[in-house]
Scaffold this motif. Structure first.
Motif, PDB file in Angstrom:
ATOM      1  N   ASN A  71      65.599  25.012  17.819  1.00  0.00           N
ATOM      2  CA  ASN A  71      65.606  25.584  18.911  1.00  0.00           C
ATOM      3  C   ASN A  71      65.116  26.792  19.188  1.00  0.00           C
ATOM      4  O   ASN A  71      64.332  27.302  19.981  1.00  0.00           O
ATOM      5  N   ALA A  74      61.320  27.330  18.088  1.00  0.00           N
ATOM      6  CA  ALA A  74      60.579  26.781  19.305  1.00  0.00           C
ATOM      7  C   ALA A  74      60.395  27.613  20.379  1.00  0.00           C
ATOM      8  O   ALA A  74      59.496  27.752  21.286  1.00  0.00           O
ATOM      9  N   SER A  75      61.614  28.002  20.796  1.00  0.00           N
ATOM     10  CA  SER A  75      61.835  29.184  22.104  1.00  0.00           C
ATOM     11  C   SER A  75      61.091  30.202  22.241  1.00  0.00           C
ATOM     12  O   SER A  75      60.428  30.715  22.972  1.00  0.00           O
ATOM     13  N   VAL A  78      56.901  28.970  22.332  1.00  0.00           N
ATOM     14  CA  VAL A  78      56.312  28.316  23.485  1.00  0.00           C
ATOM     15  C   VAL A  78      54.932  28.910  23.989  1.00  0.00           C
ATOM     16  O   VAL A  78      54.992  30.158  24.438  1.00  0.00           O
ATOM     17  N   SER A 121      57.818  20.549  25.664  1.00  0.00           N
ATOM     18  CA  SER A 121      59.250  21.447  25.498  1.00  0.00           C
ATOM     19  C   SER A 121      59.804  21.089  27.083  1.00  0.00           C
ATOM     20  O   SER A 121      58.880  20.536  27.982  1.00  0.00           O
ATOM     21  N   TYR A 128      64.574  26.991  26.587  1.00  0.00           N
ATOM     22  CA  TYR A 128      63.814  26.042  26.259  1.00  0.00           C
ATOM     23  C   TYR A 128      64.365  24.948  25.100  1.00  0.00           C
ATOM     24  O   TYR A 128      65.253  25.444  24.371  1.00  0.00           O
ATOM     25  N   ILE A 130      63.393  21.351  22.934  1.00  0.00           N
ATOM     26  CA  ILE A 130      62.467  20.509  22.154  1.00  0.00           C
ATOM     27  C   ILE A 130      62.938  19.134  22.087  1.00  0.00           C
ATOM     28  O   ILE A 130      62.020  18.461  21.760  1.00  0.00           O
ATOM     29  N   ILE A 289      54.218  23.244  22.268  1.00  0.00           N
ATOM     30  CA  ILE A 289      54.856  23.674  20.986  1.00  0.00           C
ATOM     31  C   ILE A 289      53.624  23.218  19.935  1.00  0.00           C
ATOM     32  O   ILE A 289      53.521  21.984  19.925  1.00  0.00           O
TER      33      ILE A 289
END
Length: 296
Positions: A71, A74-75, A78, A121, A128, A130, A289
């Motif tokens: 997480n 991914a955040s 973005v 996302s 955020y 995923i 993403i």
């Protein structure tokens, strides 16, 4: 292509990851760096700053660990068009990767030979996800499981579920999806899913697709302890969308925007991480993403 490994978690867990990572790195030849996080949110901060300072560099950030690490990475990426992420799951709970059962997320060589896809996302206020955003019982489970993980418990999710069953079945939370009022006051749980699994293997959203541009909303109304125990295993294996046992207690929608409000502070569980508040604005962010899927 440059690779940056993000190692996250408790200090003893980080040490085990570093040892396992060193063994896999010894077998490959790549340009890489390793970043060891210093606390919650540090992975996201590091990735964002790196992207800002190196806007033209092609980089793959590899999240080493569980759902929280994935997480955070991914955040941080973005909306980035030349940055991607991969997940190197070292035995930690990572529900997101269960949506790809035929991929080897524990194998660095497979990741390096993998293909890049673009997935959606979910934005929750300024945060955020995923995989899945949870409210109600699932948030109670996650809060207790996170506590038990910190205590070194062997079955943290089981302990979390036990607490949720007895103390998390009635939640004063209102949900509105694409303008439709889903409930008026109380709920058992509400999952807003991009991926299919949550809580260490519960198939909360069996129809979820990671790049279809919608959120899978599953809402359960409060029910008695007896009925909950009867339907619990059906929910766990993902049969709740077709089972007649749930009846009108289940609301299922495919939506793009959700508003969640509560008169008191409640937790949103965002890929296993908790965000406390009374008002949450939730949107799907399509194709945001770049994810490297390990070779089969």
């Amino acid at each position: 292509m440059n690779y940056i490994f993000i190692v996250n978690g408790r200090s003893d867990y980080k040490k085990r990851i570093q040892e396992a990572l060193a063994q896999q790195l010894a077998a490959v030849k790549i340009n890489y760096a390793i970043y060891i996080t210093t606390g919650i949110g540090d992975g996201t901060r590091y990735v964002k700053i790196y992207c800002d300072l190196h806007p033209n560099e092609e980089v793959c950030f590899i999240a080493c660990g569980g759902s929280g690490t994935s997480n955070e990475v991914a955040s941080g990426i973005v909306g980035e068009t030349n940055k991607s992420m991969a997940i190197l799951a070292y035995g930690a709970s990572n529900d997101f990767v269960k949506s790809y059962p035929d991929r080897k997320f524990d194998n660095l060589k497979a990741i390096l030979k993998g293909e890049t896809v673009v997935i959606d996302s979910i934005r929750v206020n300024d945060n955020y996800a995923i995989n899945v955003v949870d409210f109600g019982l699932d948030s109670v489970v996650a809060e207790e499981a996170n506590y038990q993980i910190e205590q070194g418990a062997k079955n943290p999710y089981l302990l979390g579920v036990l607490k949720g069953i007895f103390f998390g079945r009635y939640n004063r939370i209102k949900v509105k999806a694409d303008g439709e009022k889903i409930n008026h006051r109380w709920m058992l749980l509400c999952t807003l899913a991009n991926g299919q699994y949550v809580g260490g293997g519960y198939k909360c959203a069996p129809n979820a697709v990671l790049d279809d541009g919608v959120i899978e909303l599953c809402f359960l109304k409060p029910m008695s302890l007896l009925r909950f125990l009867i339907v619990f295993n059906i929910y766990k294996r993902g049969g709740h969308l077709t089972s007649k046992m749930f009846g009108k207690r289940l609301v299922y929608r495919r939506v793009k925007h959700v508003d969640v409000t509560s008169p008191t502070l409640v937790n949103a569980c965002i890929d296993g991480e908790l965000l406390t508040g009374t008002s949450f604005s939730i949107d799907i962010v399509p194709k945001s993403i770049r994810l490297v899927l390990p070779a089969k």
